[in-house]
Design an enzyme around this catalytic site. Structure first.
Site, PDB file in Angstrom:
ATOM      1  CB  THR A 134      41.482  28.433 -14.390  1.00  0.00           C
ATOM      2  OG1 THR A 134      41.038  28.562 -15.742  1.00  0.00           O
ATOM      3  CG2 THR A 134      40.619  29.277 -13.483  1.00  0.00           C
ATOM      4  CD  GLU A 167     -12.768  32.974  27.196  1.00  0.00           C
ATOM      5  OE1 GLU A 167     -11.564  33.088  27.483  1.00  0.00           O
ATOM      6  OE2 GLU A 167     -13.216  33.210  26.062  1.00  0.00           O
ATOM      7  CD  GLU A 184     -12.286  37.464  28.629  1.00  0.00           C
ATOM      8  OE1 GLU A 184     -12.207  38.685  28.804  1.00  0.00           O
ATOM      9  OE2 GLU A 184     -11.758  36.877  27.662  1.00  0.00           O
ATOM     10  NE  ARG A 239      -9.083  30.489  16.696  1.00  0.00           N
ATOM     11  CZ  ARG A 239      -9.511  31.497  17.458  1.00  0.00           C
ATOM     12  NH1 ARG A 239      -9.180  32.751  17.170  1.00  0.00           N
ATOM     13  NH2 ARG A 239     -10.255  31.254  18.523  1.00  0.00           N
ATOM     14  CG  ASP A 267      37.935  21.184 -20.713  1.00  0.00           C
ATOM     15  OD1 ASP A 267      37.596  22.376 -20.561  1.00  0.00           O
ATOM     16  OD2 ASP A 267      39.107  20.844 -20.954  1.00  0.00           O
ATOM     17  CG  HIS A 283      43.075  17.773 -20.844  1.00  0.00           C
ATOM     18  ND1 HIS A 283      41.725  17.577 -20.993  1.00  0.00           N
ATOM     19  CD2 HIS A 283      43.273  19.120 -20.895  1.00  0.00           C
ATOM     20  CE1 HIS A 283      41.122  18.752 -21.118  1.00  0.00           C
ATOM     21  NE2 HIS A 283      42.038  19.713 -21.073  1.00  0.00           N
ATOM     22  CE  LYS A 311      43.841  21.518 -16.185  1.00  0.00           C
ATOM     23  NZ  LYS A 311      42.697  21.027 -16.973  1.00  0.00           N
ATOM     24  CG  ASN A 332     -15.290  35.900  25.441  1.00  0.00           C
ATOM     25  OD1 ASN A 332     -14.516  34.973  25.569  1.00  0.00           O
ATOM     26  ND2 ASN A 332     -14.879  37.154  25.491  1.00  0.00           N
ATOM     27  CG  ASP A 339      49.256  25.108  -8.270  1.00  0.00           C
ATOM     28  OD1 ASP A 339      48.406  25.555  -7.471  1.00  0.00           O
ATOM     29  OD2 ASP A 339      50.227  25.774  -8.689  1.00  0.00           O
ATOM     30  CD  GLU A 351     -13.047  29.769  20.905  1.00  0.00           C
ATOM     31  OE1 GLU A 351     -13.002  30.190  22.075  1.00  0.00           O
ATOM     32  OE2 GLU A 351     -12.737  30.467  19.916  1.00  0.00           O
ATOM     33  CG  HIS A 404      41.977  22.689 -24.698  1.00  0.00           C
ATOM     34  ND1 HIS A 404      40.687  23.112 -24.495  1.00  0.00           N
ATOM     35  CD2 HIS A 404      42.442  22.295 -23.489  1.00  0.00           C
ATOM     36  CE1 HIS A 404      40.378  22.988 -23.215  1.00  0.00           C
ATOM     37  NE2 HIS A 404      41.430  22.495 -22.571  1.00  0.00           N
TER      38      HIS A 404
END
Length: 1178
Positions: free
Chosen positions: A908, A311, A324, A377, A572, A771, A741, A326, A678, A332, A773
């Site tokens: 709400t 290496e 070094e 790898r 709704d 609108h 509403k 090996n 609101d 590899e 209910h």
């Protein structure tokens, strides 16, 4: 023997043995004999063991595996002809380092030769010698060569003798911190520690300054000791940004040495190779010659035999330095085999038998480079978390293959368990092509084909590397990864199929993930979608809007002859009847029918209000995705949403820029009409919403929230004049449509006629939209009265989703107006088919259906004025708490609470405030008079207190006194519009914060969801990260999961359908988990699911909570080596807290914050899983 004594730093002596031995001396003492090998043991594990076994099988040699107690389930022991346990009772790594056991197994089973693989004992001279002493061939260099090459100091001396340049370094292995300090003082920084008796990145640490020296020395010493059985270190100067090039060599017992060219191993992380290339790209041919020549000369100098690697580092000037040798086969080696067509393992075995290189046809002049090869790898490391090793069970494994691809693989299969005890390498993928870019392209394609689930891998990171221009067309150095931070900017894998199996398994084991109000089962029968015509849907009012804009659209509404309808079924209606639980999956089924069959609708209300947060909170789907999908399916009918003025789609005040951006992005995603209201009719809040919706380019429908009774002279707070004045303000503000509403269904027929007539007279050119209910049952009559009085549009719900707390019946309005001036133009037959679909679909939501407890509407809403959706919720809550018989008292308390608060408009979130106070009164058995008298001493609900402070605005007529002053006492009061004083929201910073918490790519819509509902969004993202896109499941599967043996299909996207069968539910294991088995697309799959009920009864290590900064969790699974702090001690941010070891790498866990250590939950030698709580800092 020659001994040289050299003074090092004035203190140390070293001994260097026989550096001038000649190659001839080796040959004169050897008489090679050919000795066939019949049985080979591999003293290793994993893919290298299997690689050697395959070579042996090709050569007709019998194979023997050894394995540790932790490796009983690993593939390498199954691939061998024989397999034997070693190191019983030893730690996992030590088992493979236990030479006596390995030699004993070899002798007991008549093994001729041992191949050491790489790592473990492969570079231990004492192991090679032990093999020789036992008369077992060591497939590798001689013990003496292994010793000399493994001693970094002696190897450097030999290189110097051979004329090979080296990097300045220590002249002997060091074993103390003092020696390291002396070297650094003499040579300066940066320096590098390297294990003296092994490689592979273990024990390798770079030190750039004095303050890093001690910690890195300790970590390097500990890693080297753990990996190689010897903690001695070599120390040398550290070269900045070098290339790491290694030369493959082969030598025989007769003094022949050849090279097989070089490999570029520069792409490294933590000094471990990640990608290897052969030959090295962009390498000067003359430099290649020098490298290979030096490598062969050095090998001949020591009489090297068998395979090895020399290496080198190459600096920026093109100078090379030996680092070094090996003395083993490298991980590899594969890329060299691919470009030279030389089987290195075959060659190793033949050389060990005594054959010469010429006998094998291996002559230097015959070695040629053919194309290019790259190895990646694949490791079980998570790039997103700093490449921390991941462990667990592989739930899915599918490899990438094809022309030019080679896989060296070990225990990578479905069901394999990845432990923290060994290296994280899972698969080596090697590509061979005519040149470097071609090989990279093949490798990239193969990686894209891999499917590995259950553990994290580095595949996305590797794909980024292979796509990098510098990698493809230039040269790389060892700082390539650090210099390209974009390599870790990963696009996370979807992993949708396996995540869905986890979800289904979780529901099968633990029940529904969304709260179920009543014990009722979803219908097992799917709804039938009416026949849908082929082709594009007919033009509708949205075509007018797109052509003429909001003003032209409003004019077209006024010009229209007949009554127009808005369908609330998509929002709704199910909010009122089914707790807002209807899923996008079912809306998408019927959407094309609506587009084709009901194009006469003015609009479809399908977004905003409670649906926004419920989609994320309980249905685990993205509200923006719902809008996008429905827009695609219904291109011809305008969409309408609820916008709570300054509160947008939330329940609190937001900065003005957040409201404006929300409207802008909603419009871009397909929203058309913004019904702005609101809850108090507080004009400043409404005007902000009107402005935001208008600036976004939407149709503005400013709505008057209705309460009281304009025909009742005793209810004079909300008189006809009040509504006319408010309408005047809204029209002046630029609203395109004026809405009424009526949330509680209080608008009686005569009141509707009075109010609408007055509005029509005052505003003849403004469309009016009503609108209501149908809680009292008078909704149809009221809407007909409104139409006769001049209303242009009324809200309805399809018949099977109408009535009670929902809207009036669509079919009833269609039938009642047929043949009149108010004819809707809608065919009753189409409505009937539409209603039939919803009648069946509604049964899927039986656990949420209000009819479980409420069997009819109620006319007493004219007294208590409870809004439709809230009426349903209160009814549910009363019955679920066993207070069904007290519902009448709750309704009465609601009336009294409303009076206490000054008679509010109840929408709400104001309706919730009244409801909270009413429940407070019932729970504490308080009358209105008692609440007023004791207000100073009572602890009121937070919502009531904040309302009185002014957090949602100022009610018409002001706050009730003295009740307000008694409740608030010294608490601050808000003046004017609550959100006006809020600083602008920093969206860029919010996105940055979110990206730190969530790995998925964030969209503009995601950031807005987080701005509206921070906690809900985080929980939603965490859920989808774990369980994937559950919105593609049908509703029954979503709620209760599949039955055993049930087969079903799930469409992930167009053209991608999963065929799934639920097979079995396993027993509880020791970890509190159950294994759930499926068959998916014909393949067996299984998932481990924690049984939440069982785990409550078991003692398990606590997990760190990410949102609590002081809780420090394990960054990866592993063993605790050292705890560096004590309870009660003070730690600075960044200070080391403990050391973990996993996969032979050590990681220091540092303090994320400064503070006092409150509790320590670990001790040395304890094994941890990822995110296990280590300690808590206060």
């Amino acid at each position: 023997m020659l001994q040289l004594r050299i003074l090092s730093g004035g203190f140390h002596l070293f001994r260097l043995k026989r550096i001038t031995i000649l190659n001839a001396a080796f040959q004169s003492t050897r008489s090679p004999v050919y000795k066939p090998i019949k049985k080979v043991m591999v003293a290793n594990r994993g893919e290298i063991a299997i690689r050697v076994f395959r070579a042996c099988t090709e050569l007709g040699i019998r194979t023997v595996a050894v394995y540790s107690e932790q490796d009983t389930g690993q593939m390498h022991r199954q691939k061998a002809d024989e397999a034997y346990l070693i190191g019983k009772g030893l730690p996992p790594v030590q088992a493979y380092l236990h030479i006596p056991d390995i030699i004993k197994v070899a002798k007991d089973n008549e093994v001729d030769a041992i191949h050491p693989g790489y790592g473990f004992l492969s570079e231990r001279a004492d192991f090679a010698q032990a093999c020789n002493d036992a008369d077992v061939s060591f497939i590798g260099p001689s013990a003496e060569v292994v010793r000399r090459m493994g001693d970094k100091v002696e190897a450097r001396a030999i290189a110097t003798e051979a004329g090979v340049p080296i990097i300045p370094g220590s002249t002997a292995p060091i074993t103390s911190l003092t020696e390291a300090q002396e070297f650094a003082n003499s040579n300066g920084y940066p320096i590098m520690f390297k294990a003296a008796y092994g490689g592979g990145g273990r024990g390798m640490r770079v030190v750039r300054g004095y303050e890093e020296l001690e910690e890195n020395y300790q970590r390097a010493f500990s890693e080297a000791l753990s990996a190689f059985g010897n903690g001695a270190l070599f120390i040398e100067r550290f070269l900045e940004r070098p290339r790491h090039i290694e030369v493959q060599i082969l030598g025989d017992k007769y003094g022949n040495v050849i090279h097989l060219y070089e490999r570029d191993c520069s792409i490294q992380r933590r000094h471990q190779k990640v990608v290897e290339i052969a030959p090295a790209a962009q390498l000067d041919p003359q430099l290649r010659d020098r490298l290979t020549s030096d490598a062969v000369r050095l090998a001949r100098r020591v009489g090297y035999e068998n395979a090895g690697t020399v290496e080198f580092l190459i600096d920026k000037h093109g100078k090379h330095f030996f680092i070094e040798v090996n003395s083993r086969l490298q991980v590899e080696h594969t890329v060299t085999e691919e470009i030279t067509d030389v089987d290195l393992v075959h060659a190793q075995i033949h050389i060990a038998e005594g054959r010469s290189l010429p006998d094998l046809g291996l002559k230097q002049e015959n070695i040629r480079i053919n194309g290019s090869a790259i190895q990646c790898r694949i490791t079980t490391e998570d790039p997103v978390r700093g490449f921390q090793p991941d462990t667990g069970r592989i739930e899915v494994f599918r490899s990438g293959e094809g022309m030019g691809i080679r896989l060296d693989i070990a225990s990578a299969f479905q069901g394999a368990v990845i432990s923290p005890h060994y290296d994280s390498l899972l698969v080596k993928v090697i590509a061979h092509g005519k040149d470097h870019p071609t090989a990279a392209s093949k490798l990239n394609r193969a990686l894209a084909e891999f499917r590995i689930r259950g553990v994290k891998t580095n595949i996305p990171f590797l794909q980024n590397v292979l796509s990098n221009d510098q990698f493809l067309y230039g040269s790389v150095d060892t700082q390539f990864i650090d210099s390209n931070p974009d390599l870790v900017l990963l696009r996370p894998g979807q992993n949708r199929a396996q995540k869905l199996l986890h979800y289904l398994g979780h529901v099968m084991v633990n029940g529904p993930v969304t709260p179920i109000p009543v014990k009722a089962k979803p219908s097992p029968v799917d709804a039938i979608v009416p026949e849908i015509p082929v082709g594009e849907p007919p033009a509708g009012f949205r075509n007018i809007l797109l052509q003429e804009g909001p003003e032209g659209f409003a004019r077209a509404v006024r010009r229209h002859r007949g009554l127009l309808l808005t369908d609330t079924t998509f929002r709704d209606a199910h909010q009122s009847l089914l707790a807002t639980r209807v899923r996008t999956h079912d809306l998408k089924l019927i959407a094309p029918y609506v587009a084709h069959s009901l194009p006469q609708l003015l609009s479809i209300e399908n977004w905003g209000g409670a649906t926004f947060d419920v989609a994320m909170r309980f249905l685990y789907e993205c509200p923006w995705r719902r809008l996008q999908d429905l827009r695609e399916l219904i291109p011809n009918i305008p969409f309408q949403m609820l916008l709570r003025g300054a509160n947008a789609v939330g329940y609190t005040n937001y900065p003005d820029n957040a409201v404006h951006r929300f409207c802008k992005v909603a419009k871009e995603n397909g929203m058309d009409i913004f019904r702005v209201f609101d809850s108090l009719n507080y004009l400043p809040n409404m005007l902000l919403g009107v402005e935001a919706a208008g600036n976004a380019g939407g149709v503005v429908e400013a709505a008057l929230s209705y309460t009281g009774d304009v025909c009742n002279p005793t209810r004079d707070k909300y008189s006809l004049q009040y509504y006319l004045n408010l309408a005047e303000e809204l029209v002046a503000a630029g609203t395109h449509i004026l809405g009424i509403k009526d949330m509680a269904g209080l608008l009686k027929p005569n009141s509707a006629e009075v109010l609408i007539s007055a509005l029509r007279e005052r505003f003849p050119d403004v469309p009016l939209h009503v609108h209501t209910h149908d809680t009292a049952g008078a909704g149809v009559a009221s809407m007909l009265a409104a139409a006769h009085a001049g209303a242009d549009v009324v809200d309805v719900a399809v018949d099977s989703m109408s009535g009670m707390t929902s809207q009036p019946s669509m079919g009833a309005l269609v039938a009642c107006t047929q043949g009149t001036d108010h004819d809707t133009g809608i065919q009753l037959e189409k409505v009937s088919d539409y209603s039939q679909f919803w009648e069946m679909t509604r049964q899927l939501y039986a656990p949420f259906d209000c009819t479980a407890t409420m069997k009819s509407g109620s006319s007493d809403i004219y007294e208590n004025e409870i809004p439709g959706g809230q009426y349903t919720n209160l009814h549910f809550q009363a019955h679920s708490m066993g207070l069904g018989n007290k519902f009448k008292a709750i309704k009465k308390a609601y009336t009294e609470a409303n009076k206490l608060l000054g008679d509010l408009i109840k929408v709400t979130p104001s309706s919730k405030i009244v409801g909270d106070l009413a429940q407070f009164m019932v729970q504490n058995n308080l009358t209105r008079e008692e609440v007023e008298a004791e207000a100073e001493d009572l602890s009121f609900p937070q919502s009531v207190v904040e309302f009185l402070q002014g957090y949602i605005g100022i009610p018409h007529g002001g706050f009730p006194e003295p009740f307000r002053s008694k409740v608030l006492k010294d608490l601050p009061r808000i003046k004017g519009r609550p959100g006006a004083s809020l600083p602008p929201l920093d969206f860029e910073r919010l996105e940055q914060d979110l990206s730190l918490r969530h790995v998925d790519e964030l969209s503009t819509e995601d950031v807005l969801s987080a701005a509206m509902y921070p906690k809900v969004f985080d929980e939603f993202k965490d859920f989808t990260s774990q369980f994937g896109p559950v919105d593609c499941l049908n509703t029954r599967l979503f709620l209760e999961g599949p039955k055993i043996a049930e087969e079903f299909e799930v469409e992930l996207e167009r053209g991608k359908t999963l065929h799934i069968k639920a097979l079995a539910l396993g027993d509880l294991n020791m970890a509190g988990q159950r294994e759930v088995f499926f068959e998916m697309n014909g393949q067996l799959r299984s998932v481990l699911v924690k049984d939440t009920q069982a785990m409550k009864e078991m003692h398990l290590h606590p997990k760190a909570q990410r949102e609590i900064k002081g809780q420090v969790g394990a960054p990866m699974p592993g063993k605790v080596l050292d705890v560096k702090v004590k309870e009660g001690s003070w730690v600075e941010k960044g200070r080391p807290l403990c050391v973990l070891s996993a996969m032979k790498m050590e990681t220091v866990v540092n303090a994320p914050v400064g503070g006092t250590v409150r509790a320590i939950h670990v001790r040395p030698d304890m094994h941890l899983e990822g995110d296990d709580l280590i300690l808590e800092i206060e």
